[in-house]
Design a protein around this motif. Structure first.
Motif, PDB file in Angstrom:
ATOM      1  N   LEU A 151       0.835  -1.210   0.000  1.00 38.54           N
ATOM      2  CA  LEU A 151       0.000   0.000   0.000  1.00 38.54           C
ATOM      3  C   LEU A 151       0.867   1.255   0.000  1.00 38.54           C
ATOM      4  O   LEU A 151       0.626   2.189  -0.788  1.00 38.54           O
ATOM      5  CB  LEU A 151      -0.916  -0.013   1.224  1.00 38.54           C
ATOM      6  N   LEU A 152       1.883   1.301   0.863  1.00 40.39           N
ATOM      7  CA  LEU A 152       2.748   2.477   0.941  1.00 40.39           C
ATOM      8  C   LEU A 152       3.528   2.689  -0.356  1.00 40.39           C
ATOM      9  O   LEU A 152       3.658   3.824  -0.837  1.00 40.39           O
ATOM     10  CB  LEU A 152       3.711   2.329   2.115  1.00 40.39           C
ATOM     11  N   VAL A 153       4.032   1.611  -0.937  1.00 35.22           N
ATOM     12  CA  VAL A 153       4.790   1.723  -2.184  1.00 35.22           C
ATOM     13  C   VAL A 153       3.884   2.166  -3.322  1.00 35.22           C
ATOM     14  O   VAL A 153       4.275   2.993  -4.162  1.00 35.22           O
ATOM     15  CB  VAL A 153       5.485   0.393  -2.511  1.00 35.22           C
ATOM     16  N   ALA A 154       2.675   1.627  -3.371  1.00 36.44           N
ATOM     17  CA  ALA A 154       1.738   2.025  -4.429  1.00 36.44           C
ATOM     18  C   ALA A 154       1.412   3.514  -4.342  1.00 36.44           C
ATOM     19  O   ALA A 154       1.436   4.235  -5.352  1.00 36.44           O
ATOM     20  CB  ALA A 154       0.454   1.189  -4.331  1.00 36.44           C
ATOM     21  N   LEU A 155       1.108   3.988  -3.132  1.00 32.58           N
ATOM     22  CA  LEU A 155       0.797   5.410  -2.961  1.00 32.58           C
ATOM     23  C   LEU A 155       2.016   6.283  -3.265  1.00 32.58           C
ATOM     24  O   LEU A 155       1.897   7.325  -3.924  1.00 32.58           O
ATOM     25  CB  LEU A 155       0.317   5.662  -1.530  1.00 32.58           C
ATOM     26  N   GLY A 156       3.181   5.861  -2.802  1.00 40.70           N
ATOM     27  CA  GLY A 156       4.386   6.659  -3.006  1.00 40.70           C
ATOM     28  C   GLY A 156       4.796   6.748  -4.462  1.00 40.70           C
ATOM     29  O   GLY A 156       5.064   7.842  -4.981  1.00 40.70           O
ATOM     30  N   THR A 157       4.869   5.623  -5.146  1.00 44.05           N
ATOM     31  CA  THR A 157       5.290   5.642  -6.547  1.00 44.05           C
ATOM     32  C   THR A 157       4.273   6.338  -7.438  1.00 44.05           C
ATOM     33  O   THR A 157       4.647   7.067  -8.367  1.00 44.05           O
ATOM     34  CB  THR A 157       5.520   4.218  -7.060  1.00 44.05           C
ATOM     35  N   ALA A 158       2.981   6.131  -7.163  1.00 45.47           N
ATOM     36  CA  ALA A 158       1.952   6.799  -7.969  1.00 45.47           C
ATOM     37  C   ALA A 158       2.038   8.311  -7.804  1.00 45.47           C
ATOM     38  O   ALA A 158       1.971   9.064  -8.791  1.00 45.47           O
ATOM     39  CB  ALA A 158       0.571   6.281  -7.593  1.00 45.47           C
ATOM     40  N   SER A 159       2.185   8.767  -6.563  1.00 43.46           N
ATOM     41  CA  SER A 159       2.238  10.205  -6.305  1.00 43.46           C
ATOM     42  C   SER A 159       3.470  10.844  -6.948  1.00 43.46           C
ATOM     43  O   SER A 159       3.365  11.826  -7.688  1.00 43.46           O
ATOM     44  CB  SER A 159       2.231  10.474  -4.801  1.00 43.46           C
ATOM     45  N   ILE A 160       4.641  10.275  -6.683  1.00 47.03           N
ATOM     46  CA  ILE A 160       5.876  10.858  -7.205  1.00 47.03           C
ATOM     47  C   ILE A 160       5.935  10.748  -8.719  1.00 47.03           C
ATOM     48  O   ILE A 160       6.283  11.714  -9.417  1.00 47.03           O
ATOM     49  CB  ILE A 160       7.094  10.173  -6.562  1.00 47.03           C
ATOM     50  N   VAL A 191       3.527  10.473 -11.029  1.00 49.80           N
ATOM     51  CA  VAL A 191       2.568  11.311 -11.754  1.00 49.80           C
ATOM     52  C   VAL A 191       2.916  12.792 -11.614  1.00 49.80           C
ATOM     53  O   VAL A 191       2.859  13.552 -12.595  1.00 49.80           O
ATOM     54  CB  VAL A 191       1.139  11.027 -11.248  1.00 49.80           C
ATOM     55  N   VAL A 192       3.277  13.224 -10.412  1.00 50.78           N
ATOM     56  CA  VAL A 192       3.582  14.649 -10.207  1.00 50.78           C
ATOM     57  C   VAL A 192       4.822  15.058 -10.994  1.00 50.78           C
ATOM     58  O   VAL A 192       4.838  16.109 -11.650  1.00 50.78           O
ATOM     59  CB  VAL A 192       3.767  14.943  -8.701  1.00 50.78           C
ATOM     60  N   THR A 193       5.886  14.251 -10.952  1.00 46.19           N
ATOM     61  CA  THR A 193       7.091  14.607 -11.705  1.00 46.19           C
ATOM     62  C   THR A 193       6.824  14.604 -13.202  1.00 46.19           C
ATOM     63  O   THR A 193       7.327  15.482 -13.929  1.00 46.19           O
ATOM     64  CB  THR A 193       8.237  13.643 -11.372  1.00 46.19           C
ATOM     65  N   ALA A 194       6.053  13.651 -13.690  1.00 41.38           N
ATOM     66  CA  ALA A 194       5.705  13.633 -15.121  1.00 41.38           C
ATOM     67  C   ALA A 194       4.904  14.873 -15.501  1.00 41.38           C
ATOM     68  O   ALA A 194       5.122  15.476 -16.563  1.00 41.38           O
ATOM     69  CB  ALA A 194       4.928  12.361 -15.450  1.00 41.38           C
ATOM     70  N   TYR A 206       6.467   7.127 -13.581  1.00 42.49           N
ATOM     71  CA  TYR A 206       6.872   8.374 -14.249  1.00 42.49           C
ATOM     72  C   TYR A 206       6.876   8.217 -15.764  1.00 42.49           C
ATOM     73  O   TYR A 206       6.312   9.052 -16.487  1.00 42.49           O
ATOM     74  CB  TYR A 206       8.254   8.784 -13.749  1.00 42.49           C
ATOM     75  N   LEU A 207       7.509   7.171 -16.261  1.00 41.30           N
ATOM     76  CA  LEU A 207       7.597   6.976 -17.703  1.00 41.30           C
ATOM     77  C   LEU A 207       6.227   6.781 -18.336  1.00 41.30           C
ATOM     78  O   LEU A 207       5.912   7.345 -19.388  1.00 41.30           O
ATOM     79  CB  LEU A 207       8.494   5.780 -18.012  1.00 41.30           C
ATOM     80  N   THR A 208       5.392   5.968 -17.688  1.00 42.24           N
ATOM     81  CA  THR A 208       4.061   5.704 -18.245  1.00 42.24           C
ATOM     82  C   THR A 208       3.203   6.956 -18.238  1.00 42.24           C
ATOM     83  O   THR A 208       2.554   7.287 -19.242  1.00 42.24           O
ATOM     84  CB  THR A 208       3.373   4.593 -17.432  1.00 42.24           C
ATOM     85  N   ALA A 209       3.182   7.665 -17.111  1.00 45.81           N
ATOM     86  CA  ALA A 209       2.378   8.883 -17.022  1.00 45.81           C
ATOM     87  C   ALA A 209       2.886   9.943 -17.989  1.00 45.81           C
ATOM     88  O   ALA A 209       2.089  10.674 -18.605  1.00 45.81           O
ATOM     89  CB  ALA A 209       2.390   9.420 -15.591  1.00 45.81           C
ATOM     90  N   ARG A 210       4.180  10.019 -18.160  1.00 49.88           N
ATOM     91  CA  ARG A 210       4.758  11.013 -19.060  1.00 49.88           C
ATOM     92  C   ARG A 210       4.315  10.778 -20.506  1.00 49.88           C
ATOM     93  O   ARG A 210       3.990  11.714 -21.240  1.00 49.88           O
ATOM     94  CB  ARG A 210       6.277  10.948 -18.940  1.00 49.88           C
ATOM     95  N   VAL A 211       4.317   9.510 -20.909  1.00 47.60           N
ATOM     96  CA  VAL A 211       3.862   9.173 -22.262  1.00 47.60           C
ATOM     97  C   VAL A 211       2.394   9.542 -22.453  1.00 47.60           C
ATOM     98  O   VAL A 211       2.006  10.115 -23.474  1.00 47.60           O
ATOM     99  CB  VAL A 211       4.090   7.672 -22.540  1.00 47.60           C
ATOM    100  N   VAL A 212       1.571   9.239 -21.451  1.00 46.91           N
ATOM    101  CA  VAL A 212       0.143   9.562 -21.553  1.00 46.91           C
ATOM    102  C   VAL A 212      -0.063  11.066 -21.623  1.00 46.91           C
ATOM    103  O   VAL A 212      -0.854  11.565 -22.444  1.00 46.91           O
ATOM    104  CB  VAL A 212      -0.630   8.964 -20.357  1.00 46.91           C
ATOM    105  N   PHE A 213       0.636  11.817 -20.789  1.00 47.55           N
ATOM    106  CA  PHE A 213       0.481  13.273 -20.788  1.00 47.55           C
ATOM    107  C   PHE A 213       0.915  13.876 -22.118  1.00 47.55           C
ATOM    108  O   PHE A 213       0.302  14.831 -22.610  1.00 47.55           O
ATOM    109  CB  PHE A 213       1.285  13.894 -19.644  1.00 47.55           C
ATOM    110  N   ILE A 214       1.978  13.331 -22.721  1.00 44.73           N
ATOM    111  CA  ILE A 214       2.450  13.864 -23.997  1.00 44.73           C
ATOM    112  C   ILE A 214       1.469  13.552 -25.115  1.00 44.73           C
ATOM    113  O   ILE A 214       1.125  14.429 -25.925  1.00 44.73           O
ATOM    114  CB  ILE A 214       3.849  13.295 -24.330  1.00 44.73           C
ATOM    115  N   MET A 215       0.991  12.315 -25.160  1.00 44.84           N
ATOM    116  CA  MET A 215       0.194  11.872 -26.308  1.00 44.84           C
ATOM    117  C   MET A 215      -1.274  12.260 -26.202  1.00 44.84           C
ATOM    118  O   MET A 215      -1.951  12.406 -27.212  1.00 44.84           O
ATOM    119  CB  MET A 215       0.326  10.354 -26.467  1.00 44.84           C
ATOM    120  N   GLN A 216      -1.777  12.401 -24.993  1.00 43.25           N
ATOM    121  CA  GLN A 216      -3.185  12.743 -24.830  1.00 43.25           C
ATOM    122  C   GLN A 216      -3.402  13.954 -23.933  1.00 43.25           C
ATOM    123  O   GLN A 216      -4.190  14.841 -24.250  1.00 43.25           O
ATOM    124  CB  GLN A 216      -3.952  11.548 -24.228  1.00 43.25           C
TER     125      GLN A 216
END
Length: 561
Positions: free
Chosen positions: A71-80, A82-85, A168-178
């Motif tokens: 749970l902690l890893v999921a919340l941490g990685t998702a937050s960091i 997506v925000v950095t992307a 980060y990589l996945t969110a970045r691709v989505v933000f760029i393409m859509q």
């Protein structure tokens, strides 16, 4: 006109031809699924004498700890992630272009190396607590409170720091393409950046986030070095401890089966999330017409730079500086025969694994491409399940399979030739190579499939029309054109094998060390600094695929970065 007799002869011939084409994917899928089946059979048919102890003393705490860690890893990685992307795609601030690729540097640091560095960094004698004592005049640990890094939250911090690039990589691709087009439309309607982020971009990225977070959680389950060093008793560690410390293979198999159910649940969650994942690339004219990023100046630009830089400094900077400092102090270890042997073993094992894995991936990918037969695709997906299996589970299941195979060969040799063959596969380097090949087959297959899809679609048919067999067509026409894709696949497998710890430490022969196990053994003895040179070699090697990925990212137009 073709007679019925001719038709009756053609049909079996076609069926045999399809079966031959399916053979590589069939063999690979059987090799991957055999450890899973063996593990389940041992767990279900074995003795239950250890189960009361496991249920009373091991599983409740391990399940709670694992669930909290995930749970902690999921919340941490998702937050960091997506925000950095969002920051690097939406805003212009100092060093944005540099940080857009530097954000993936933590990929080069395995979790167990990060755990060793973080434990030193946040220790009582480390720089953080030393600075606190100097700043406030404290002299004893009892004078102030500081969270213990050797805890579940500490393990979550370590995992989050090195695994957030998945998101980060996945969110970045989505933000760029859509996302940017939707954000531009929302901006013209007067929406603020934060409102656009929460109401537009996060919903757009949610399916991709779910997929990448599922991958992060699988990597978290695979870890054994970090959790053991930080004293976190997860399910993975329980498998290891029950097997080696209690000497109960059956008890370990039962815990591993419970973990398999969790892994399959994550796979189902990933597939469910992927069903809504769509990318619509924009034409270059549309990309050029996009409005520029919002420029952040002053403290806002500094805040954005800090927000993007801190995860990089934590996930890559702390481990790199920590091991570099100790490596300088232990420079004489360059002449240590044990380090040289570990380096040689790592290179040989990783090279053999890359050769086996890439060969299998070529056979499977080419089969699916030319067969165009649904069972081939199904078998290829089964063969790709290995990447989802935690190394400890794969090692345990594979040990059962190889032990039975060795016993069968030995019994046959005794009866036929009167000679004992002993252990051929289990307890040898072959077991390590096979385990790593199963785990990383998906990496090689994905790279080779991407390269194959870039070739002209009828290239194979053209070669066949000139009388070439499928093998000749692949050897003389297709493979020479796929050199870059094959090289990338081999590099990815080579590097991941160098970093691999959980399966290697359970399957390696007695006295056989790789760089990863060399560092692990030194950490287990409380002298992490003695393994600093080996750790730096691992990180430096892992930087190769990171550099390739960074080059691919920087190869895009700046408008898309």
């Amino acid at each position: 006109m073709v007679g019925s007799g001719s038709i009756s002869r053609i049909a079996p011939a076609r069926a045999r031809g399809r079966l031959r084409l399916l053979l590589p994917a069939l063999i690979a899928s059987l090799i991957v699924i055999a450890p899973i089946i063996s593990l389940a059979m041992i767990a279900l048919t074995g003795s239950m004498q250890d189960w009361p102890h496991l249920m009373a003393n091991v599983l409740p705490g391990a399940v709670r700890t694992t669930a909290l860690l995930l749970l902690l890893v999921a919340l941490g990685t998702a937050s960091i992630g997506v925000v950095t992307a969002w920051l690097v795609v939406t805003f212009e601030f100092p060093l944005r272009r540099t940080m857009s690729w530097a954000a993936i540097l933590p990929f080069a640091v395995p979790p167990y190396l990060a755990a060793y560095a973080f434990a030193d960094f946040f220790h009582f004698a480390g720089p953080v607590q030393s600075a606190i004592r100097a700043l406030f005049g404290f002299t004893r640990p009892g004078d102030y409170w500081f969270p213990d890094i050797r805890s579940t939250w500490g393990a979550a911090l370590v995992m989050t720091s090195v695994l957030y690039p998945y998101v980060y990589l996945t969110a970045r691709v989505v933000f760029i393409m859509q996302g940017r087009n939707m954000a531009d439309a929302a901006r013209t309607l007067g929406a603020s950046p934060w409102r656009i982020f929460f109401r537009v971009l996060v919903p757009v990225a949610r399916p991709a986030m779910a997929v990448s977070v599922a991958l992060v959680l699988m990597e978290t389950l695979n870890d054994i070095g970090a959790s053991e060093y930080l004293g976190v008793r997860t399910l993975t560690f329980s498998v290891y401890s029950t097997w080696l410390n209690r000497g109960s293979l059956e008890g370990a198999a039962q815990i591993a089966t419970l973990m398999l159910l969790l892994v399959f649940a994550l796979l189902l969650a990933e597939q469910w999330a992927r069903r809504n994942q769509r990318f619509h690339a924009m034409r270059s004219s549309h990309v050029a017409a996009r409005p520029p990023r919002t420029r952040l100046a002053g403290w806002r630009g500094g805040f954005a730079l800090t927000a993007v830089s801190l995860p990089v400094l934590a996930g890559f900077g702390i481990p790199a500086v920590f091991f570099l400092r100790y490596a300088i102090r232990r420079i004489e270890y360059l002449l240590d025969p044990a380090l040289g042997s570990a380096f040689f073993n790592s290179v040989v094992t990783a090279s053999a694994t890359a050769l086996v894995t890439v060969t299998a991936a070529i056979a499977i990918t080419y089969t699916v491409k030319i067969a165009r037969y649904r069972p081939a695709g199904v078998l290829a997906r089964i063969a790709g399940l290995g990447y989802a299996l935690p190394g400890s589970i794969l090692a345990l299941g594979l040990l059962f399979v190889l032990a039975r195979l060795d016993n069968g060969i030995d019994a046959f040799s005794r009866e036929t030739f009167g000679v004992s063959t002993g252990l051929i596969f289990s307890g040898t380097v072959a077991a390590v190579i096979l385990a790593c090949s199963i785990r990383f087959l998906t990496l090689a297959e994905g790279s080779i499939r991407a390269g194959l899809e870039k070739l002209p679609p009828h290239l194979h048919e053209a070669a066949r029309s000139l009388g070439r067999t499928p093998f000749e067509s692949a050897r003389s026409v297709v493979l020479p054109l796929m050199g870059p894709a094959l090289a990338v696949a081999a590099i990815l497998v080579f590097v991941d094998t160098i970093k691999e710890l959980s399966a290697t430490i359970l399957l390696r022969p007695f006295g056989f060390n790789t760089l990863a196990t060399y560092v692990y053994e030194n950490a287990s003895r409380g002298v992490v600094e003695d393994g600093a040179l080996a750790a730096l070699i691992i990180i430096a090697t892992a930087l190769v695929p990171v550099a390739l990925l960074s080059r691919a990212l920087m190869g895009d137009r700046d408008a898309q970065l």
